[in-house]
Design a protein around this motif. Sequence first.
Motif, PDB file in Angstrom:
ATOM      1  N   ALA A  75      65.323   5.998  55.546  1.00  0.00           N
ATOM      2  CA  ALA A  75      65.276   5.098  54.385  1.00  0.00           C
ATOM      3  C   ALA A  75      63.916   5.094  53.731  1.00  0.00           C
ATOM      4  CB  ALA A  75      65.686   3.671  54.790  1.00  0.00           C
ATOM      5  N   GLY A  76      63.332   6.282  53.554  1.00  0.00           N
ATOM      6  CA  GLY A  76      62.079   6.395  52.824  1.00  0.00           C
ATOM      7  C   GLY A  76      60.856   6.007  53.624  1.00  0.00           C
ATOM      8  N   ALA A  77      61.027   5.590  54.889  1.00  0.00           N
ATOM      9  CA  ALA A  77      59.863   5.247  55.711  1.00  0.00           C
ATOM     10  C   ALA A  77      59.809   6.203  56.894  1.00  0.00           C
ATOM     11  CB  ALA A  77      59.957   3.808  56.203  1.00  0.00           C
ATOM     12  N   LEU A  78      58.559   6.374  57.421  1.00  0.00           N
ATOM     13  CA  LEU A  78      58.400   7.248  58.582  1.00  0.00           C
ATOM     14  C   LEU A  78      58.359   6.402  59.840  1.00  0.00           C
ATOM     15  CD1 LEU A  78      55.689   9.870  57.556  1.00  0.00           C
ATOM     16  CD2 LEU A  78      58.157  10.197  57.763  1.00  0.00           C
ATOM     17  N   TYR A  79      58.946   6.945  60.904  1.00  0.00           N
ATOM     18  CA  TYR A  79      58.912   6.258  62.183  1.00  0.00           C
ATOM     19  C   TYR A  79      58.424   7.215  63.252  1.00  0.00           C
ATOM     20  CZ  TYR A  79      61.525   2.522  60.030  1.00  0.00           C
ATOM     21  OH  TYR A  79      61.893   1.501  59.221  1.00  0.00           O
ATOM     22  N   ALA A  80      57.679   6.663  64.226  1.00  0.00           N
ATOM     23  CA  ALA A  80      57.318   7.432  65.412  1.00  0.00           C
ATOM     24  C   ALA A  80      58.230   6.947  66.520  1.00  0.00           C
ATOM     25  CB  ALA A  80      55.855   7.197  65.769  1.00  0.00           C
ATOM     26  N   GLU A  81      59.006   7.870  67.058  1.00  0.00           N
ATOM     27  CA  GLU A  81      60.025   7.445  68.004  1.00  0.00           C
ATOM     28  C   GLU A  81      59.807   8.066  69.378  1.00  0.00           C
ATOM     29  OE1 GLU A  81      63.753   6.898  64.937  1.00  0.00           O
ATOM     30  OE2 GLU A  81      63.567   8.763  66.064  1.00  0.00           O
ATOM     31  N   ALA A  82      59.993   7.215  70.361  1.00  0.00           N
ATOM     32  CA  ALA A  82      60.045   7.686  71.737  1.00  0.00           C
ATOM     33  C   ALA A  82      61.226   6.963  72.353  1.00  0.00           C
ATOM     34  CB  ALA A  82      58.752   7.336  72.461  1.00  0.00           C
ATOM     35  N   PRO A  83      61.750   7.457  73.477  1.00  0.00           N
ATOM     36  CA  PRO A  83      62.909   6.767  74.058  1.00  0.00           C
ATOM     37  C   PRO A  83      62.624   5.288  74.249  1.00  0.00           C
ATOM     38  CG  PRO A  83      62.494   8.818  75.212  1.00  0.00           C
ATOM     39  CD  PRO A  83      61.395   8.650  74.224  1.00  0.00           C
ATOM     40  N   GLY A  84      63.442   4.447  73.617  1.00  0.00           N
ATOM     41  CA  GLY A  84      63.289   3.012  73.788  1.00  0.00           C
ATOM     42  C   GLY A  84      62.251   2.385  72.873  1.00  0.00           C
ATOM     43  N   ILE A  85      61.557   3.175  72.076  1.00  0.00           N
ATOM     44  CA  ILE A  85      60.536   2.624  71.181  1.00  0.00           C
ATOM     45  C   ILE A  85      60.723   3.234  69.799  1.00  0.00           C
ATOM     46  CG2 ILE A  85      58.081   2.231  70.802  1.00  0.00           C
ATOM     47  CD1 ILE A  85      57.554   2.967  73.626  1.00  0.00           C
ATOM     48  N   ARG A  86      60.582   2.407  68.799  1.00  0.00           N
ATOM     49  CA  ARG A  86      60.639   2.943  67.439  1.00  0.00           C
ATOM     50  C   ARG A  86      59.588   2.182  66.636  1.00  0.00           C
ATOM     51  NH1 ARG A  86      64.439   2.497  62.702  1.00  0.00           N
ATOM     52  NH2 ARG A  86      64.740   4.631  62.001  1.00  0.00           N
ATOM     53  N   LEU A  87      58.534   2.890  66.246  1.00  0.00           N
ATOM     54  CA  LEU A  87      57.425   2.224  65.576  1.00  0.00           C
ATOM     55  C   LEU A  87      57.291   2.760  64.168  1.00  0.00           C
ATOM     56  CD1 LEU A  87      54.907   2.493  68.521  1.00  0.00           C
ATOM     57  CD2 LEU A  87      56.327   0.529  67.911  1.00  0.00           C
ATOM     58  N   ARG A  88      57.031   1.848  63.251  1.00  0.00           N
ATOM     59  CA  ARG A  88      56.909   2.296  61.878  1.00  0.00           C
ATOM     60  C   ARG A  88      55.512   2.876  61.641  1.00  0.00           C
ATOM     61  NH1 ARG A  88      58.344  -2.080  58.351  1.00  0.00           N
ATOM     62  NH2 ARG A  88      56.525  -1.944  57.011  1.00  0.00           N
ATOM     63  N   VAL A  89      55.481   3.976  60.923  1.00  0.00           N
ATOM     64  CA  VAL A  89      54.192   4.551  60.564  1.00  0.00           C
ATOM     65  C   VAL A  89      53.681   3.777  59.361  1.00  0.00           C
ATOM     66  CG1 VAL A  89      52.999   6.606  59.727  1.00  0.00           C
ATOM     67  CG2 VAL A  89      54.836   6.831  61.425  1.00  0.00           C
ATOM     68  N   PRO A  90      52.477   3.206  59.447  1.00  0.00           N
ATOM     69  CA  PRO A  90      51.966   2.418  58.331  1.00  0.00           C
ATOM     70  C   PRO A  90      51.950   3.262  57.056  1.00  0.00           C
ATOM     71  CG  PRO A  90      50.501   2.291  60.215  1.00  0.00           C
ATOM     72  CD  PRO A  90      51.543   3.292  60.544  1.00  0.00           C
ATOM     73  N   ALA A  91      52.165   2.596  55.956  1.00  0.00           N
ATOM     74  CA  ALA A  91      52.306   3.301  54.679  1.00  0.00           C
ATOM     75  C   ALA A  91      51.130   4.233  54.406  1.00  0.00           C
ATOM     76  CB  ALA A  91      52.458   2.278  53.558  1.00  0.00           C
ATOM     77  N   GLU A  92      49.904   3.750  54.710  1.00  0.00           N
ATOM     78  CA  GLU A  92      48.744   4.575  54.370  1.00  0.00           C
ATOM     79  C   GLU A  92      48.655   5.839  55.244  1.00  0.00           C
ATOM     80  OE1 GLU A  92      48.731   1.545  55.563  1.00  0.00           O
ATOM     81  OE2 GLU A  92      47.176   1.215  57.078  1.00  0.00           O
ATOM     82  N   ARG A  93      49.383   5.882  56.353  1.00  0.00           N
ATOM     83  CA  ARG A  93      49.366   7.087  57.190  1.00  0.00           C
ATOM     84  C   ARG A  93      50.464   8.063  56.811  1.00  0.00           C
ATOM     85  NH1 ARG A  93      46.579   5.622  61.747  1.00  0.00           N
ATOM     86  NH2 ARG A  93      45.347   7.451  61.863  1.00  0.00           N
ATOM     87  N   SER A  94      51.442   7.571  56.023  1.00  0.00           N
ATOM     88  CA  SER A  94      52.642   8.359  55.777  1.00  0.00           C
ATOM     89  C   SER A  94      52.332   9.704  55.141  1.00  0.00           C
ATOM     90  CB  SER A  94      53.607   7.603  54.862  1.00  0.00           C
ATOM     91  OG  SER A  94      53.881   6.356  55.417  1.00  0.00           O
ATOM     92  N   LYS A  95      51.353   9.687  54.267  1.00  0.00           N
ATOM     93  CA  LYS A  95      51.081  10.890  53.508  1.00  0.00           C
ATOM     94  C   LYS A  95      50.790  12.076  54.430  1.00  0.00           C
ATOM     95  CE  LYS A  95      48.364  12.240  49.535  1.00  0.00           C
ATOM     96  NZ  LYS A  95      47.155  11.892  48.805  1.00  0.00           N
ATOM     97  N   ARG A  96      49.874  11.856  55.373  1.00  0.00           N
ATOM     98  CA  ARG A  96      49.535  12.955  56.279  1.00  0.00           C
ATOM     99  C   ARG A  96      50.636  13.224  57.280  1.00  0.00           C
ATOM    100  NH1 ARG A  96      44.371  15.250  56.473  1.00  0.00           N
ATOM    101  NH2 ARG A  96      45.402  16.510  58.051  1.00  0.00           N
ATOM    102  N   LEU A  97      51.294  12.154  57.710  1.00  0.00           N
ATOM    103  CA  LEU A  97      52.259  12.331  58.794  1.00  0.00           C
ATOM    104  C   LEU A  97      53.598  12.890  58.341  1.00  0.00           C
ATOM    105  CD1 LEU A  97      51.437   9.327  61.051  1.00  0.00           C
ATOM    106  CD2 LEU A  97      51.642  11.689  61.798  1.00  0.00           C
ATOM    107  N   SER A  98      53.852  12.820  57.034  1.00  0.00           N
ATOM    108  CA  SER A  98      55.147  13.341  56.580  1.00  0.00           C
ATOM    109  C   SER A  98      55.248  14.823  56.912  1.00  0.00           C
ATOM    110  CB  SER A  98      55.320  13.097  55.081  1.00  0.00           C
ATOM    111  OG  SER A  98      54.261  13.706  54.390  1.00  0.00           O
ATOM    112  N   ALA A  99      54.118  15.506  56.986  1.00  0.00           N
ATOM    113  CA  ALA A  99      54.136  16.917  57.348  1.00  0.00           C
ATOM    114  C   ALA A  99      54.668  17.127  58.761  1.00  0.00           C
ATOM    115  CB  ALA A  99      52.734  17.499  57.220  1.00  0.00           C
TER     116      ALA A  99
END
Lengths: 367, 294
Positions: free
Chosen positions: A250-274
């Motif tokens: 839904a347009g947001a990035l998440y860092a996922e591990a089993p049992g954890i789902r953390l949202r990537v802060p908006a300001e980090r999204s740019k680099r992490l989308s890669a």
Amino acid sequence: MARVVLKNLNKKFAETHAVKDVSLTIEDREFVVLVGPSGCGKTTTLRMIAGLEEATSGEIHIGDRRVNDLPPRDRDIAMVFQSYALYPHMTVYDNMAFGLKMRKFPRREIEGRVRDAAEILGIQDLLGRKPRQLSGGQRQRVAVGRAIVRHPRVFLFDEPLSNLDAKLRVQMRVELKRLHDRLQATAVYVTHDQVEAMTLGDRVVVMHDGRVQQVGEPLEVYGAPRNRFVAGFIGSPSMNFLETTVAESAGALYAEAPGIRLRVPAERSKRLSAYTGRPVTLGIRPEDLCSAAGDDSPGFSFEAVVEVVEPLGSEILLDVRAGNASLVARVSPATRVKPHEKIRLAFAPERIHFFDPETEEAIPLSI
Amino acid sequence: MNMKRDRFLGAVLLLPALAFIALLVGAPFLMALVLAVTTSSAGSLDVTFVGLQNFRDVFGSPVFRTALRNTLVFTLASQAAVILLGNVLAVALKKAFRGRSFVRFLILMPWAAPIALSTLGWLWIFDSTFSAINWILKVSGYFGPGEWYYWLGDTALGMIAVVTVHVWRMLPFTTVIILAGLTSIPEEVHEAADIDGAGFFSKLFHVTIPMMLPILFVAVLFGTVFTFTDMSVVYLLTRGGPYNSTHVLASLAFQEGVLGGDVGRGAAIALFLLPLLVVMAVLMLRRSRRAEVL
Ligand SMILES: Nc1ncnc2c1ncn2[C@@H]1O[C@H](COP(=O)(O)OP(=O)(O)OP(=O)(O)O)[C@@H](O)[C@H]1O
Ligand SMILES: [Mg+2]
């Protein structure tokens, strides 16, 4: 006073390449701490500055002179050794005076300087004793005294506090810092204790495996570690690392591990989308975690099971399990939890770190 | 209860060593003390107490006085040379270089080889006709025509030869002791001195030697006592000759007491330096204990 410049310094022993391409500028009057785990080449670097070890390649400048080919005595440095290396057959006075005698200072001058140093260090009453009649802390002071009477341009310290007990170490740390303020000399200090490094250094140089990993002011190195090694080495308890996968939803990035789902802060999204669909290492410091009431920050909190509770008085260390990852959290002493209970841990989004799992380099905020 | 048993066991275990010392060292020593004040001689049962007469006789004899002087010269000269050379060698052997362990082994050889055997080599080196030294001196043009050294046939040269061989023989022992002492000085203390601006000689005299004193004392003590009481080199090389001019007390005692049969006189000669040795041993042990673990 003097600036110390190291240019592409290398040291190879028969089998080990102990120091690799170290370049570093230590400003005049600066207190720089070399820190790193055992065997990373700190002592070797320091000994090359002192002239006790010959550099395999690279240059060493002290002040405006290239000192590679100068013997230790002509480099105008003083060194405090880990073992103190006092002259066992000389009195405290003679230990401190020796360097001045060798340099043919007049006797009056020697006496004045030794008495001054003894006063600064609070060892006036010990001047007539031999090193074997001193306690560890007193020997340490004599070793420092022997260095300061010479008024050298650069002080070199090799883990001078590591033979002291914990309490004395804290006390001497403060004294060394005060001493540096007073003497206003350039100092290079080696330690493997990151607390010592953080508290003493104007800047710290983190070394690992012969290489400089990062150079910066203590809080800079703490707040923005350049790679996973620095992130894990600086700070106590160490930073938590989670192996996660980046996913988009839904347009947001998440860092996922089993049992954890953390949202990537908006300001980090740019680099992490890669990294979408690829693994990244997420780092978060124990002190950046806190217990969250209810579910007030979805995305920036996660559920964990408490395994061990370590109350330290001013804080509580929690060993928790989230999904299949073990984490340490440093929470307020008011937190009431017991082992096996569930707890929700929240973090400030701007305090998390991301590392490329392959290069282990930090993925910076922006380009 | 247990303590008591331990004590008993301790005593029992010490007994063989004590018996050994008493029988092999104590008894002959007491014998010597007794013999020295009697007229005993080998093969005769006529023993009379004569007090210090033997000592007086002995001291009046010129051969004895030469031997006494020789002993002092022999001991002082060889100890001085051994300590000096031992230091030089030890410093050299402490440096890392290729084949160091082999050189260390070689240096130990004179100590390990039986003296009677290695003296043969020296006898050749000092031989009146085939002396290797002489031939080298001759070939190198040092000797004029007709010039020649009779090493073992000349009083001064004989002493030089004896001292040389003894130095050669003692050197390994002393070197090893000094090497142990040198190695026990932490490298960082040397480095601190380097940084403090001490040059080679300042370091030697202000740091290395003072820190080595305890062990040097031990080396000198053992070396001196050993040299004072040793006769093997003299006996094997010159037999005290020419004209009894290279005797030391030990070889003279052996010649007069055992070979000559005048046991009382031999004992008196042998015991002559005892008080000196005792005083020296006590002094040095006390000194080295005080200097220990600086
Ligand atoms: N004289 C030497 N000969 C051979 N290798 C050496 C020598 N000195 C150091 N090394 C090697 O160089 C590397 C770096 O050693 P160094 O003493 O600089 O480490 P360090 O960072 O000071 O560690 P520590 O915190 O344990 O003191 C190590 O792998 C060590 O084994
Ligand atoms: Mg070190």
